[in-house]
Design a protein around this motif. Structure first.
Motif, short mmCIF file in Angstrom:
data_model
loop_
_atom_site.label_atom_id
_atom_site.label_comp_id
_atom_site.label_asym_id
_atom_site.label_seq_id
_atom_site.Cartn_x
_atom_site.Cartn_y
_atom_site.Cartn_z
N ILE A 100 -14.83 -4.64 -7.85
CA ILE A 100 -13.47 -4.70 -8.38
C ILE A 100 -12.48 -4.05 -7.43
O ILE A 100 -11.41 -4.60 -7.15
CB ILE A 100 -13.43 -4.02 -9.75
CG1 ILE A 100 -14.15 -4.90 -10.74
CG2 ILE A 100 -12.01 -3.77 -10.18
CD1 ILE A 100 -13.99 -4.44 -12.14
N LEU A 101 -12.83 -2.88 -6.91
CA LEU A 101 -11.87 -2.15 -6.09
C LEU A 101 -11.67 -2.82 -4.74
O LEU A 101 -10.57 -2.88 -4.22
CB LEU A 101 -12.35 -0.72 -5.87
CG LEU A 101 -12.16 0.23 -7.03
CD1 LEU A 101 -12.66 1.60 -6.62
CD2 LEU A 101 -10.72 0.31 -7.42
N THR A 146 -4.66 -10.68 -7.07
CA THR A 146 -3.50 -11.19 -7.81
C THR A 146 -2.24 -10.80 -7.06
O THR A 146 -2.05 -9.64 -6.74
CB THR A 146 -3.43 -10.59 -9.21
OG1 THR A 146 -3.41 -9.17 -9.09
CG2 THR A 146 -4.59 -11.01 -10.05
N ARG A 183 -9.20 -6.46 -6.65
CA ARG A 183 -7.93 -5.87 -7.05
C ARG A 183 -6.76 -6.48 -6.30
O ARG A 183 -5.67 -6.64 -6.83
CB ARG A 183 -7.98 -4.37 -6.82
CG ARG A 183 -6.76 -3.69 -7.32
CD ARG A 183 -6.96 -2.21 -7.35
NE ARG A 183 -5.75 -1.58 -7.83
CZ ARG A 183 -4.91 -0.92 -7.05
NH1 ARG A 183 -5.17 -0.81 -5.78
NH2 ARG A 183 -3.83 -0.37 -7.55
N HIS A 184 -7.00 -6.83 -5.05
CA HIS A 184 -5.86 -7.28 -4.26
C HIS A 184 -5.68 -8.79 -4.31
O HIS A 184 -4.94 -9.35 -3.52
CB HIS A 184 -6.00 -6.82 -2.82
CG HIS A 184 -7.25 -7.31 -2.15
ND1 HIS A 184 -7.39 -8.57 -1.65
CD2 HIS A 184 -8.42 -6.69 -1.90
CE1 HIS A 184 -8.58 -8.70 -1.13
NE2 HIS A 184 -9.23 -7.58 -1.25
N GLN A 187 -1.90 -5.99 -4.33
CA GLN A 187 -1.71 -4.56 -4.19
C GLN A 187 -2.67 -4.03 -3.13
O GLN A 187 -3.88 -4.05 -3.33
CB GLN A 187 -1.96 -3.89 -5.54
CG GLN A 187 -1.83 -2.41 -5.52
CD GLN A 187 -0.38 -1.99 -5.41
OE1 GLN A 187 0.12 -1.73 -4.33
NE2 GLN A 187 0.28 -1.94 -6.53
#
Lengths: 575, 128
Positions: A292-293, A300, A297-298, A322
């Motif tokens: 996930i990290l 979207t 995470r980046h 992000q």
């Protein structure tokens, strides 16, 4: 910051380009900038010097005009969040420091170079390699060259982070296996009935092995790859995950040693297997967190980044998620190599055939006699002359570009014709059987190359692409196209289209070094209004981040009954 | 204002007139024997086109022309019935049904030109 721009050179007439003896190498080349950015592993100090020489010669040959900017940073490591720091001072400290500021980021080195007397302004001997504004400095090259010497240091640096994470992960992967195997291997003495494994324990062992297999496959699929970029600051998420793994594994081993190895009498093998299975579960969850990290995470998009390339003004917009500043920079570079056109420094000024004639300069008309006779003829002549001058000064760029495009199109048409004709030759050679000896593609390429060499050379010359293509590369490309039955236009695509940067063969290096400049800390996440800059030799990419606006979508209802229409003819009626 | 050169004063121009009497409202009464007799003009416009009723053509050598009715006249009311926001068909019916018509008209070329505009927006206000 100081810019210096040299005099605009003129290109010689058609034919070979002869260096203009009177023109000076324009601009001020900041050699430290050059050296730091050419951090190529196979460049040693000597070859950097040679590269400089060659670059200088090339500059004189093609009369390259550049504006150099005295930048504040030397390498990626030394840039930090010090917005109030005066830039010019930093460079001079660097050169005066004689290599003392080597990889230490953020330290201000005080070196007593200037003699402490009253007339220090008159006879300052600052140790720099630049003796005049127009010379290159090679001393800086040697200073910086000591930092990034050979490929070994750089390769170590490149793989260091990943190697450490891999080590920790391996340690974590092997620990459950070790925990399960240690009782079995009689390392510690356990009673044999304690080591009995009943069906529940067997089931646990099977699930344990499958979970380990899944963990292994998942890690292999996601994480076993070459690191994409070497980044100046630590990669926070990866460090976090690695630390988590280490902490978990360490605490499990601690418990293992304390609980199980100390109480050898009461321990059962089943509890050991339970313990190991719980460790594997914890590792699987950490892997989920890592996915996930690090990966999800980046994905979207939350920000829009505008990438603006400096010498020619090409820009693109992208959606980005992000990320931290350094990861965003790596992401932008990926897109850069995929989307931007090749930057041709020789096309900065539109090449024009004629020399700039002196009548283009603005003359001032002085009426010496001051008499008013023949006012009509004087004023008319003056008006037309001044109008023409004004027009030509304003429209000069327009007409030159127009003329240039016309010439390019003409040569392109001739090139396509020549290529098509050359390719028909080779086709006929294939069809004829026994008339000529069959040739392999390379020989075939060499045989038809002369018929299109001239047109190709003229086209490359006018689009200033000659330094990019050598004869060997052209011949090999032609051989490949012939071997795969490509049409002449497909062969020419490589020279006509300059679209992605990777089309340039010279960019196919293993390592591309870029410098990253940003006001905030590089491992901070990006935010709206963040601006960072990527530099490599001539090219400068300015990236500015802005938020994607929040979309407020409201439903609007159009009643179907209101979907009626009337004919509106403005007719007249006689009454 | 005075300007140097060959520019004529506005008030000295031959077409200059500050007489606005031609734009004032006037009352015209038309009488005919039978309701089937033509009145002698064409009308144009209406509420569905978001404008008033205008005269678009006046037949020459008829009573209407002699009374001073001309193109670009807007009919403001007929026999007390307001014609500023009336549908075209209703206006025609009223005009055709009565034998004695007392019209209040005014000369309004601006509004008349707008009836020829191609683009008619729903949000445009009616030129009253």
């Amino acid at each position: 910051m100081s810019f210096s721009v040299g005099p605009g050179p003129s290109y010689a007439t058609a034919g070979a380009w002869t260096p203009d003896q009177d023109s000076v190498v324009s601009g001020f080349t900041d050699a430290s900038l050059y050296a730091s950015l050419q951090r190529h592993p196979q460049y040693s100090q000597q070859s950097q010097y040679q590269y400089h020489q060659q670059q200088q010669q090339q500059q004189q040959q093609y009369q390259h005009q550049q504006a150099r900017q005295k930048a504040s940073f030397v390498s990626l490591r030394n840039v930090n969040a010090r917005p109030l720091h005066k830039r010019g001072r930093r460079v001079s400290e660097m050169t005066a420091g004689a290599g003392g500021d080597g990889g230490m980021g953020g330290e201000v080195i005080e070196v007593q170079i200037l003699p402490q007397d009253d007339n220090w302004g008159d006879n300052t001997t600052a140790i720099t390699g630049n003796t005049s504004v127009r010379s290159e400095s090679f001393q800086d090259v040697t200073i910086i060259g000591r930092d990034q010497e050979t490929g070994v240091t750089f390769t170590c640096q490149r793989y260091a982070g990943s190697a450490l994470c891999a080590l920790v992960a391996l340690f974590a992967f092997l620990s459950p296996i070790a925990m399960v195997l240690i009782p079995r291997l009689n390392v510690i003495q356990l009673k044999s009935e304690h080591l009995k494994c009943d069906s529940e324990c067997d089931g646990l062992l099977i699930s344990f092995s499958f979970k380990l297999l899944i963990l292994l496959l998942g890690s292999w699929a996601l994480f076993f790859r070459q690191p994409k970029a070497t980044m100046p600051r630590i990669f926070i998420f990866r460090a976090l995950v690695t630390m988590l793994i280490f902490v978990f594994t360490f605490s499990y081993w601690l418990f293992y040693v304390v609980r199980i190895l100390e109480n050898r009498d009461e321990v059962r093998y089943r509890s050991i297997v339970y313990f190991a299975v719980s460790l594997v579960d914890a590792l699987l969850f950490i892997q989920y967190l890592a996915v996930i990290l690090l990966e999800l995470r980046h994905l979207t998009p939350q920000y829009m980044v505008k990438v603006l390339r400096s010498p020619d003004g090409e820009s693109r917009w992208y959606n980005i998620g992000q990320l931290s500043v350094q990861r965003a920079a790596a992401w932008v570079l990926e897109k850069y190599y995929q989307d931007f056109t090749i930057y041709n420094p020789y096309l900065d000024r539109v090449p024009s055939k004629k020399k700039p004639h002196p009548s283009n300069s603005s003359f001032k008309y002085y009426d010496v006699d001051g008499n008013e006779e023949n006012p009509e003829s004087h004023t008319r002549a003056m008006l037309t002359a001044s109008a023409r001058r004004r027009d030509s000064a304003h429209n000069e760029r327009f007409y030159e570009e127009h003329e240039y495009e016309r010439r390019v199109r003409k040569r392109k048409a001739r090139l396509i014709t020549a290529a098509e004709e050359a390719f028909t030759h080779i086709k006929r050679m294939h069809d004829d059987q026994g008339q000529s000896t069959p040739m392999n593609p390379h020989e075939a390429a060499q045989s038809i190359f002369p018929s299109l060499a001239r047109a190709l050379q003229k086209y490359l010359r006018i689009t200033r692409q000659q330094p990019r293509h050598t004869m060997d590369s052209i011949l090999s490309h032609l051989a490949i196209c012939l071997a795969h039955d490509m049409s002449p236009r497909a062969f020419l695509e490589k020279y006509l289209v300059s679209s992605p940067v990777m089309q340039n063969d010279k960019e196919h290096r293993g390592v591309q070094s870029w410098g990253l400049v940003c006001d905030q800390l590089l491992s901070r996440p990006i935010n709206g209004g963040t601006i960072f800059q990527l530099r490599q030799a001539d090219v400068c990419l300015l990236c500015s981040i802005s938020h994607i606006p929040h979309f407020s979508i409201a439903e609007e209802i159009i009643h179907p009954k209101s979907n009626k229409f009337v004919l509106r003819l403005n007719s007249e009626t006689s009454v | 204002m005075k300007r140097s050169g060959g520019i004529v004063n506005r008030s000295n121009h031959p077409a200059y007139s500050n007489n606005l009497d031609q734009f004032a409202m006037r009352t015209v009464t038309l009488v005919r024997e039978k309701a089937s007799d033509p009145l002698g003009f064409n009308i144009r416009g209406g509420m569905e086109h978001f404008c008033g009723i205008y005269l678009s053509k006046v037949t020459p050598n008829m009573e209407a022309e002699r009374l001073g009715l001309k193109e670009s006249d807007q009919i403001l009311s007929v026999n007390g019935i307001d014609f500023e926001d009336i549908e075209h068909n209703k206006a025609v019916k009223i005009l055709k049904s009565n034998t004695q018509i007392q019209m209040k008209v005014r000369f309004f070329p601006y509004g008349y030109k707008k009836t020829y505009d191609k683009v008619q927006n729903a949000n445009v206000g009616t030129p009253a």
